[in-house]
Scaffold this active site. Structure first.
Site, mmCIF file in Angstrom:
data_model
loop_
_atom_site.group_PDB
_atom_site.id
_atom_site.type_symbol
_atom_site.label_atom_id
_atom_site.label_comp_id
_atom_site.label_asym_id
_atom_site.label_seq_id
_atom_site.Cartn_x
_atom_site.Cartn_y
_atom_site.Cartn_z
ATOM 1 N N LYS A 13 -11.273 -9.260 -3.956
ATOM 2 C CA LYS A 13 -11.868 -8.693 -2.732
ATOM 3 C C LYS A 13 -12.032 -7.180 -2.848
ATOM 4 O O LYS A 13 -13.089 -6.646 -2.534
ATOM 5 C CB LYS A 13 -10.998 -9.010 -1.498
ATOM 6 C CG LYS A 13 -10.850 -10.487 -1.213
ATOM 7 C CD LYS A 13 -10.194 -10.722 0.140
ATOM 8 C CE LYS A 13 -8.773 -10.193 0.239
ATOM 9 N NZ LYS A 13 -7.808 -10.872 -0.674
ATOM 10 N N ARG A 88 -6.226 -11.900 8.608
ATOM 11 C CA ARG A 88 -5.405 -12.701 7.702
ATOM 12 C C ARG A 88 -4.748 -13.863 8.410
ATOM 13 O O ARG A 88 -4.082 -14.676 7.772
ATOM 14 C CB ARG A 88 -4.316 -11.823 7.093
ATOM 15 C CG ARG A 88 -4.656 -11.257 5.739
ATOM 16 C CD ARG A 88 -3.491 -10.397 5.325
ATOM 17 N NE ARG A 88 -3.298 -10.307 3.925
ATOM 18 C CZ ARG A 88 -3.872 -9.412 3.128
ATOM 19 N NH1 ARG A 88 -4.752 -8.584 3.595
ATOM 20 N NH2 ARG A 88 -3.566 -9.369 1.861
ATOM 21 N N ARG A 127 -2.866 -6.379 -13.129
ATOM 22 C CA ARG A 127 -3.688 -5.385 -12.420
ATOM 23 C C ARG A 127 -3.122 -3.969 -12.536
ATOM 24 O O ARG A 127 -1.916 -3.758 -12.459
ATOM 25 C CB ARG A 127 -3.772 -5.781 -10.947
ATOM 26 C CG ARG A 127 -4.377 -4.703 -10.070
ATOM 27 C CD ARG A 127 -4.909 -5.244 -8.809
ATOM 28 N NE ARG A 127 -3.868 -5.621 -7.866
ATOM 29 C CZ ARG A 127 -4.137 -6.109 -6.647
ATOM 30 N NH1 ARG A 127 -5.387 -6.297 -6.279
ATOM 31 N NH2 ARG A 127 -3.168 -6.430 -5.842
ATOM 32 N N ARG A 160 1.029 -2.024 -8.870
ATOM 33 C CA ARG A 160 1.515 -2.101 -7.486
ATOM 34 C C ARG A 160 2.878 -2.786 -7.436
ATOM 35 O O ARG A 160 3.116 -3.747 -8.163
ATOM 36 C CB ARG A 160 0.520 -2.889 -6.627
ATOM 37 C CG ARG A 160 -0.560 -2.000 -6.039
ATOM 38 C CD ARG A 160 -1.641 -2.769 -5.381
ATOM 39 N NE ARG A 160 -1.197 -3.857 -4.507
ATOM 40 C CZ ARG A 160 -2.028 -4.580 -3.757
ATOM 41 N NH1 ARG A 160 -3.317 -4.335 -3.777
ATOM 42 N NH2 ARG A 160 -1.570 -5.545 -3.007
ATOM 43 N N ARG A 171 3.097 -13.960 -1.602
ATOM 44 C CA ARG A 171 1.822 -13.587 -0.976
ATOM 45 C C ARG A 171 0.869 -14.776 -0.938
ATOM 46 O O ARG A 171 0.165 -15.005 0.041
ATOM 47 C CB ARG A 171 1.190 -12.421 -1.733
ATOM 48 C CG ARG A 171 1.824 -11.081 -1.374
ATOM 49 C CD ARG A 171 1.660 -10.058 -2.469
ATOM 50 N NE ARG A 171 0.280 -9.671 -2.717
ATOM 51 C CZ ARG A 171 -0.144 -9.143 -3.874
ATOM 52 N NH1 ARG A 171 0.702 -8.929 -4.862
ATOM 53 N NH2 ARG A 171 -1.393 -8.820 -4.019
HETATM 54 P P1 ADP Z 1 -3.637 -8.585 -1.467
HETATM 55 O O1 ADP Z 1 -4.787 -9.146 -0.692
HETATM 56 O O2 ADP Z 1 -3.945 -8.488 -2.920
HETATM 57 O O3 ADP Z 1 -2.315 -9.221 -1.167
HETATM 58 P P2 ADP Z 1 -3.841 -6.094 0.049
HETATM 59 O O4 ADP Z 1 -3.950 -4.778 -0.619
HETATM 60 O O5 ADP Z 1 -4.994 -6.583 0.820
HETATM 61 O O6 ADP Z 1 -3.435 -7.072 -1.125
HETATM 62 O O7 ADP Z 1 -2.550 -6.112 1.011
HETATM 63 C C1 ADP Z 1 -1.283 -5.739 0.560
HETATM 64 C C2 ADP Z 1 -0.236 -5.994 1.633
HETATM 65 O O8 ADP Z 1 -0.559 -5.236 2.818
HETATM 66 C C3 ADP Z 1 -0.123 -7.441 2.127
HETATM 67 O O9 ADP Z 1 0.700 -8.237 1.319
HETATM 68 C C4 ADP Z 1 0.451 -7.217 3.531
HETATM 69 O O10 ADP Z 1 1.829 -6.958 3.508
HETATM 70 C C5 ADP Z 1 -0.249 -5.957 4.006
HETATM 71 N N1 ADP Z 1 -1.493 -6.259 4.749
HETATM 72 C C6 ADP Z 1 -2.768 -5.972 4.383
HETATM 73 N N2 ADP Z 1 -3.648 -6.415 5.293
HETATM 74 C C7 ADP Z 1 -2.922 -7.006 6.266
HETATM 75 C C8 ADP Z 1 -3.229 -7.674 7.482
HETATM 76 N N3 ADP Z 1 -4.492 -7.849 7.878
HETATM 77 N N4 ADP Z 1 -2.206 -8.159 8.231
HETATM 78 C C9 ADP Z 1 -0.945 -8.001 7.859
HETATM 79 N N5 ADP Z 1 -0.586 -7.400 6.728
HETATM 80 C C10 ADP Z 1 -1.544 -6.901 5.927
#
Ligand code: ADP
Ligand code: ZN
Length: 221
Positions: A13, A88, A127, A160, A171
């Site tokens: 994404k 999410r 990554r 990360r 996750r």
């Molecule tokens: P990925 O999709 O690869 O897990 P992201 O960079 O999108 O990574 O998100 C990293 C972390 O940030 C998530 O595991 C979560 O803890 C938090 N996060 C991101 N977006 C949201 C959201 N919409 N609601 C709740 N937590 C979020």
């Protein structure tokens, strides 16, 4: 164009959203990037979110709602946007709908990038992210030209903290529990387009661009 990207962590994404935002000249809103920036700066939000993120859990909806509504009050979203990492869960989809209503916006398409678990784990565990510009690389799939250095800005690359195998599994589990309600929600609105995103990033990008063109043309008639 207003686009939401759905899909598991590691579906690409972030990589796709950055490229699309550049080529379509729209804003890229990545909730993960905004959160990581807050953690780095040590803001109140960052302090509250950090622990959830490190454990691979969702940051509580109330924190996310406030953050998102602040982001949507900025002027750049008027030219269109690509939303990456939100919603999410179902509650977040409803919050988003509220924010859109208040601002007289609607989403044009929801692109669901689907990937298999094996591909996700391989991608995330290799990554590398640029500490300066946020560009993504991969140890074997998309290696930087120079070891540990960003091709775009020469910033240093890091892994990360949530890209450890155990956190990746958590996750994925969180994602799987929540995603079906979102898919149904956007399918019922006739907005959902599913793409299998296991292939090369360039191929997936071409497929998304083709979708946006098709949609753009159908909106014009
Ligand atoms: P990925 O999709 O690869 O897990 P992201 O960079 O999108 O990574 O998100 C990293 C972390 O940030 C998530 O595991 C979560 O803890 C938090 N996060 C991101 N977006 C949201 C959201 N919409 N609601 C709740 N937590 C979020
Ligand atoms: Zn960089």
């Amino acid at each position: 164009m207003r686009i939401i990207l759905l899909g598991p962590p590691g579906a690409g994404k972030g990589t796709q959203a950055k490229k699309l935002a550049e080529s379509l000249k729209i804003a890229h809103i990545s909730t993960g990037d905004i959160l990581r920036q807050n953690v780095k700066e040590g803001t109140t939000l960052g302090k509250e979110a950090k622990d959830f993120m490190e454990r691979g859990l969702l940051v509580p909806d109330e924190l996310m709602s406030k953050m998102l509504s602040d982001r949507f009050s900025q002027a750049d979203i008027k030219k269109g946007f690509i939303l990456d990492g939100y919603p999410r869960n179902f509650a977040q989809a409803l919050t988003l709908e509220e924010i859109f209503k208040q601002r007289n916006l609607d989403v044009d398409m929801v692109v669901y990038l689907d990937s298999s678990d094996a591909v996700i784990i391989q991608r995330l565990s290799g990554r590398l992210v640029c500490s300066t510009c946020g560009a993504n690389f991969h140890i074997t799939n998309m290696p930087p030209k120079k070891n540990g250095i960003c091709d775009k800005c020469s910033g240093s690359l890091f892994q990360r903290t949530d890209d450890k195998e155990e956190t990746i599994k958590k996750r994925l589990e969180v994602y799987k529990n929540e995603v079906s309600s979102l898919i149904k929600y956007y399918q019922d609105k006739n907005k959902l387009y599913r793409l299998v995103a296991d292939g090369d990033a360039g191929i997936v990008l071409n497929e998304i661009v083709a979708l946006t063109k098709k949609l753009h043309d159908s909106l014009k008639v």
